[in-house]
Design a protein around this motif. Structure first.
Motif, PDB file in Angstrom:
ATOM      1  N   GLY A  10      31.197  52.166 -72.465  1.00 18.18           N
ATOM      2  CA  GLY A  10      29.923  52.268 -72.566  1.00 18.18           C
ATOM      3  C   GLY A  10      29.799  53.700 -71.737  1.00 18.18           C
ATOM      4  N   LYS A  11      30.210  54.423 -70.495  1.00 22.73           N
ATOM      5  CA  LYS A  11      30.075  55.735 -70.012  1.00 22.73           C
ATOM      6  C   LYS A  11      31.185  56.572 -71.273  1.00 22.73           C
ATOM      7  N   GLN A  12      31.992  55.977 -71.899  1.00 26.19           N
ATOM      8  CA  GLN A  12      32.946  57.156 -72.805  1.00 26.19           C
ATOM      9  C   GLN A  12      32.015  57.167 -74.309  1.00 26.19           C
ATOM     10  N   ALA A  13      31.601  56.231 -74.100  1.00 26.72           N
ATOM     11  CA  ALA A  13      30.565  55.783 -75.747  1.00 26.72           C
ATOM     12  C   ALA A  13      29.732  57.009 -75.606  1.00 26.72           C
ATOM     13  N   GLN A  14      29.219  56.620 -74.689  1.00 31.60           N
ATOM     14  CA  GLN A  14      28.198  57.931 -74.426  1.00 31.60           C
ATOM     15  C   GLN A  14      28.677  59.637 -74.982  1.00 31.60           C
ATOM     16  N   ARG A  15      29.943  59.559 -74.885  1.00 32.30           N
ATOM     17  CA  ARG A  15      30.163  60.507 -74.828  1.00 32.30           C
ATOM     18  C   ARG A  15      30.847  61.242 -76.459  1.00 32.30           C
ATOM     19  N   ALA A  17      27.983  59.417 -78.799  1.00 26.43           N
ATOM     20  CA  ALA A  17      26.732  59.858 -78.656  1.00 26.43           C
ATOM     21  C   ALA A  17      25.580  61.019 -78.791  1.00 26.43           C
ATOM     22  N   ASN A  18      26.352  61.365 -77.297  1.00 26.44           N
ATOM     23  CA  ASN A  18      26.048  62.489 -76.811  1.00 26.44           C
ATOM     24  C   ASN A  18      26.749  63.516 -77.324  1.00 26.44           C
ATOM     25  N   GLU A  19      28.258  63.573 -77.931  1.00 29.82           N
ATOM     26  CA  GLU A  19      28.038  65.743 -77.598  1.00 29.82           C
ATOM     27  C   GLU A  19      29.212  65.474 -78.971  1.00 29.82           C
ATOM     28  N   PRO A  20      28.252  65.292 -80.225  1.00 32.45           N
ATOM     29  CA  PRO A  20      28.001  64.517 -81.912  1.00 32.45           C
ATOM     30  C   PRO A  20      29.969  66.227 -82.588  1.00 32.45           C
ATOM     31  N   ASN A  21      29.690  67.364 -81.441  1.00 34.56           N
ATOM     32  CA  ASN A  21      30.582  68.195 -81.985  1.00 34.56           C
ATOM     33  C   ASN A  21      31.218  67.860 -81.142  1.00 34.56           C
ATOM     34  N   SER A  22      32.399  67.596 -80.341  1.00 30.99           N
ATOM     35  CA  SER A  22      33.209  67.651 -80.085  1.00 30.99           C
ATOM     36  C   SER A  22      34.928  66.623 -80.581  1.00 30.99           C
ATOM     37  N   LEU A  23      35.563  67.166 -80.328  1.00 33.48           N
ATOM     38  CA  LEU A  23      37.148  66.579 -80.937  1.00 33.48           C
ATOM     39  C   LEU A  23      36.786  65.200 -81.478  1.00 33.48           C
ATOM     40  N   VAL A  24      36.779  64.635 -80.086  1.00 33.04           N
ATOM     41  CA  VAL A  24      37.087  62.976 -80.596  1.00 33.04           C
ATOM     42  C   VAL A  24      36.033  62.728 -81.455  1.00 33.04           C
ATOM     43  N   SER A  25      34.788  62.396 -80.813  1.00 32.09           N
ATOM     44  CA  SER A  25      33.553  62.492 -81.537  1.00 32.09           C
ATOM     45  C   SER A  25      33.744  62.824 -83.495  1.00 32.09           C
ATOM     46  N   GLY A  26      34.481  64.290 -83.237  1.00 30.36           N
ATOM     47  CA  GLY A  26      34.471  64.332 -84.594  1.00 30.36           C
ATOM     48  C   GLY A  26      35.589  63.982 -85.828  1.00 30.36           C
ATOM     49  N   MET A  27      37.286  62.760 -85.075  1.00 30.67           N
ATOM     50  CA  MET A  27      37.962  62.491 -85.423  1.00 30.67           C
ATOM     51  C   MET A  27      37.500  61.053 -85.445  1.00 30.67           C
TER      52      MET A  27
END
Length: 81
Positions: A10-15, A17-27
């Motif tokens: 859940g802590k990792q999944a917040q990233r 959700a909270n940082e949609p422009n990060s590299l991992v979120s983009g992937m």
């Protein structure tokens, strides 16, 4: 142990959700939820283990079953889980 693993995921999944422009979120967005956001994404089929694990914590994040410790001043040590 299962609850602990969900908490860490859940802590990792917040990233995403909270940082949609990060590299991992983009992937993840490009592969699994192109026209939406993480909180409303479906599991899909033939997914990676990483996506399946993060997706499994959506219900916790939606229900807000997490809380931030910060300094710990608001935690009742003997009664809070």
């Amino acid at each position: 142990m299962h609850v602990f693993n969900l908490a860490m995921l859940g802590k990792q999944a917040q990233r995403p959700a909270n940082e949609p422009n990060s590299l991992v979120s983009g992937m993840f967005k490009a592969k699994y939820h192109l026209h939406g956001d993480f909180m409303n994404a479906a599991l899909g089929h033939n997914t990676s283990d990483a996506w399946s694990s993060l997706w499994s914590t959506q219900h916790l994040l939606k229900a807000r079953h997490h809380w931030k410790v910060d300094s710990g001043a608001n935690i009742l040590m003997w009664s809070d889980p």
